[in-house]
Design an enzyme around this catalytic site. Structure first.
Site, PDB file in Angstrom:
ATOM      1  N   LYS A   1       0.866  -1.177   0.000  1.00 55.97           N
ATOM      2  CA  LYS A   1       0.000   0.000   0.000  1.00 55.97           C
ATOM      3  C   LYS A   1       0.902   1.225   0.000  1.00 55.97           C
ATOM      4  O   LYS A   1       1.689   1.414   0.915  1.00 55.97           O
ATOM      5  CB  LYS A   1      -0.850  -0.050   1.273  1.00 55.97           C
ATOM      6  CG  LYS A   1      -1.692   1.150   1.536  1.00 55.97           C
ATOM      7  CD  LYS A   1      -2.294   1.026   2.932  1.00 55.97           C
ATOM      8  CE  LYS A   1      -2.923   2.328   3.362  1.00 55.97           C
ATOM      9  NZ  LYS A   1      -1.959   3.429   3.494  1.00 55.97           N
TER      10      LYS A   1
ATOM     11  N   ASP B   1      13.532  12.788   0.395  1.00 56.74           N
ATOM     12  CA  ASP B   1      12.775  11.790   1.156  1.00 56.74           C
ATOM     13  C   ASP B   1      13.551  10.472   1.214  1.00 56.74           C
ATOM     14  O   ASP B   1      12.982   9.395   0.976  1.00 56.74           O
ATOM     15  CB  ASP B   1      11.382  11.609   0.547  1.00 56.74           C
ATOM     16  CG  ASP B   1      10.379  11.053   1.565  1.00 56.74           C
ATOM     17  OD1 ASP B   1      10.692  11.045   2.772  1.00 56.74           O
ATOM     18  OD2 ASP B   1       9.284  10.621   1.152  1.00 56.74           O
TER      19      ASP B   1
HETATM   20  N1  LIG Z   1       9.089  -1.348  -8.124  1.00 55.74           N
HETATM   21  C1  LIG Z   1       8.681  -1.920  -7.003  1.00 55.74           C
HETATM   22  N2  LIG Z   1       8.929  -3.210  -6.750  1.00 55.74           N
HETATM   23  C2  LIG Z   1       8.538  -3.784  -5.593  1.00 55.74           C
HETATM   24  N3  LIG Z   1       7.896  -3.139  -4.603  1.00 55.74           N
HETATM   25  C3  LIG Z   1       7.616  -1.854  -4.799  1.00 55.74           C
HETATM   26  C4  LIG Z   1       7.979  -1.168  -6.006  1.00 55.74           C
HETATM   27  N4  LIG Z   1       7.579   0.111  -5.909  1.00 55.74           N
HETATM   28  C5  LIG Z   1       7.005   0.233  -4.705  1.00 55.74           C
HETATM   29  N5  LIG Z   1       7.018  -0.939  -4.030  1.00 55.74           N
HETATM   30  C6  LIG Z   1       6.481  -1.186  -2.688  1.00 55.74           C
HETATM   31  O1  LIG Z   1       5.398  -0.305  -2.466  1.00 55.74           O
HETATM   32  C7  LIG Z   1       5.678   0.587  -1.362  1.00 55.74           C
HETATM   33  C8  LIG Z   1       5.094   1.949  -1.665  1.00 55.74           C
HETATM   34  O2  LIG Z   1       5.671   2.429  -2.863  1.00 55.74           O
HETATM   35  P1  LIG Z   1       6.061   3.964  -3.071  1.00 55.74           P
HETATM   36  O3  LIG Z   1       7.015   4.381  -1.992  1.00 55.74           O
HETATM   37  O4  LIG Z   1       6.516   4.158  -4.460  1.00 55.74           O
HETATM   38  O5  LIG Z   1       4.628   4.597  -2.853  1.00 55.74           O
HETATM   39  P2  LIG Z   1       4.247   5.980  -2.236  1.00 55.74           P
HETATM   40  O6  LIG Z   1       2.786   6.106  -2.437  1.00 55.74           O
HETATM   41  O7  LIG Z   1       5.118   7.024  -2.832  1.00 55.74           O
HETATM   42  O8  LIG Z   1       4.542   5.788  -0.726  1.00 55.74           O
HETATM   43  P3  LIG Z   1       5.229   6.784   0.308  1.00 55.74           P
HETATM   44  O9  LIG Z   1       4.839   8.171  -0.086  1.00 55.74           O
HETATM   45  O10 LIG Z   1       4.663   6.337   1.618  1.00 55.74           O
HETATM   46  O11 LIG Z   1       6.708   6.541   0.172  1.00 55.74           O
HETATM   47  C9  LIG Z   1       7.201   0.575  -1.231  1.00 55.74           C
HETATM   48  O12 LIG Z   1       7.609   0.899   0.079  1.00 55.74           O
HETATM   49  C10 LIG Z   1       7.521  -0.865  -1.622  1.00 55.74           C
HETATM   50  O13 LIG Z   1       7.315  -1.729  -0.516  1.00 55.74           O
END
Ligand SMILES: Nc1ncnc2c1ncn2[C@@H]1O[C@H](COP(=O)(O)OP(=O)(O)OP(=O)(O)O)[C@@H](O)[C@H]1O
Length: 397
Positions: A100, A215
């Site tokens: 998520k 970040d």
């Molecule tokens: N390319 C990927 N491969 C595997 N897992 C992924 C990948 N991209 C994201 N994730 C998983 O999904 C989570 C959330 O992704 P991401 O950090 O890109 O989202 P976000 O909405 O920007 O979250 P935040 O703002 O809380 O960092 C990551 O912490 C990771 O566990």
């Protein structure tokens, strides 16, 4: 853990910034006013009717809508998110739910034409607007398109459907560093040295391009199938020209440098502070400063706490941590040559090809014994469907 925040008020003094947090001013900061949000919602309603009732329009004798102006709810997200027809996503097969994100889920997908697996970040458009993260989402895509580095997660594609934005990127099968840290606790110094060198190589590359990540945290460091890092999440990144300073209070509270918590001025050095927090947590098993409820309290805590340096850390690692967690950004380590000549990195080559040569045994062995669980998504056949109906509440909660 550790939610990302942003004040979106570059160039203002801290108190003004806090006062200016009304949602109207936030909207105007991205070029949207209250009435334009209302227009947007109206456009979205009209669009929904048009898209969901094609039979009715035909019966009433309406002509092709090819000349209609592009509805707001599409054009707002252009050009970073081109419009794909649902046919465009037909070659993508959803394999499961990965995690998520702060706005929406991340899915594992198979691109049947390339026979390769990708991760797709799904961002509901309404949620993006409600949280005022339009600029952030567009920035994430445009910055990622400009950069290419072996330790940065590469972006494959981005597009939009009726309801969602999609960002497709390489899939990192070992999840993120935070999950690994939670399951294994403290890391050995050999592993810390390798991760630190990989992160130095990424931050040095970004800073040379003028980009400050803003970040850097465990959740934004993914691990590929050989255990090497892939830095992700460029939503808060910014390009600073030489000598330029930033003022926005953004990032994740526990990782924010004192000058960020203070509301600036700050520059690329803030990423090195965040790296210090991250390495400290990996080495010690806890954060150097406990989390506080807001940035003012956090600043006070950061300024007052003298963090413990456990006696079992090598003196070279303790020195590195104290030189990164240095409150004065001018005295903080920030040049590649400072790391290259540092005692902790003795014998390390900061060349990605050399660093990647061997798999990271520590990660590979843990992941072999505890493989990542994927939630299956039965019935998820349309990328642009209502995700809340498909994903079970616990995973989206
Ligand atoms: N390319 C990927 N491969 C595997 N897992 C992924 C990948 N991209 C994201 N994730 C998983 O999904 C989570 C959330 O992704 P991401 O950090 O890109 O989202 P976000 O909405 O920007 O979250 P935040 O703002 O809380 O960092 C990551 O912490 C990771 O566990």
């Amino acid at each position: 853990m550790g939610a990302t925040t942003s004040a979106h008020k570059e160039g203002m003094f801290p108190m003004e910034r806090i006062r200016a947090q009304s949602w109207k001013s936030v909207l105007s900061g991205i070029g949207l006013t209250t009435s334009s949000l209302e227009c947007l919602l109206a456009a979205r309603r009209a669009l929904k009717e048009k898209l969901w009732m094609p039979q009715k329009s035909k019966k009433e004798g309406s002509t092709s809508n090819a000349e209609d102006p592009l509805p707001h709810f599409f054009s707002l997200f252009l050009p970073e998110f081109p419009i794909w027809s649902s046919a465009g996503t037909q070659q993508l097969k959803i394999l499961g739910f990965v995690a998520k994100g702060s706005i929406g889920p991340v899915l594992k997908v198979l691109d049947c034409t390339k026979a390769s697996v990708f991760a797709v970040k799904v961002l509901p458009k309404m949620e993006v607007m409600r949280r005022d993260t339009l600029k952030q989402c567009k920035e994430e895509v445009s910055i990622q398109r400009q950069i290419s580095h072996p330790f940065i997660r590469s972006i494959g594609d981005s597009w939009q459907g009726k309801e969602h934005l999609f960002i497709m990127c390489s899939y990192c099968s070992y999840g993120d560093l935070y999950r690994l840290w939670m399951s294994s606790g403290r890391f050995g110094e050999e592993t810390i040295r390798l991760f630190a060198a990989e992160l130095v190589s990424v931050l040095g590359y970004l800073h040379d391009l003028g980009i400050v990540h803003r970040d850097v945290k465990m959740e934004n460091i993914l691990l590929d199938e050989r255990g090497h890092i892939k830095v992700t999440d460029f939503g808060l990144s910014r390009q600073l020209r030489f000598g330029e300073r930033a003022y926005t209070i953004c990032g994740t509270l526990q990782y924010m440098a004192p000058e960020v918590l203070h509301g600036g001025p700050y520059n690329h050095s803030v990423d090195w502070w965040s790296m210090g927090v991250l390495l400290y947590a990996l080495a010690v098993g806890k954060f150097p400063v406990a989390p506080e409820k807001d940035h003012m309290a956090m600043l006070e805590s950061v300024n007052q706490t003298t963090y413990d340096m456990p006696a079992n850390l090598s003196s070279s690692l303790a020195l590195l941590l104290s030189e990164l967690l240095c409150r004065n950004p001018h005295q903080r380590l920030h040049h590649l040559h400072q790391f290259e000549s540092h005692l902790f990195f003795h014998g390390v080559f900061f060349d990605p090809v050399v660093l990647q040569k061997y798999p990271v045994d520590f990660v590979v062995n843990i992941r072999k014994s505890e493989p990542m669980a994927l939630q299956e998504l039965d019935g998820f056949c349309d990328f642009d469907c209502d995700l809340s109906e498909v994903l079970t509440p616990p995973s989206l909660a």
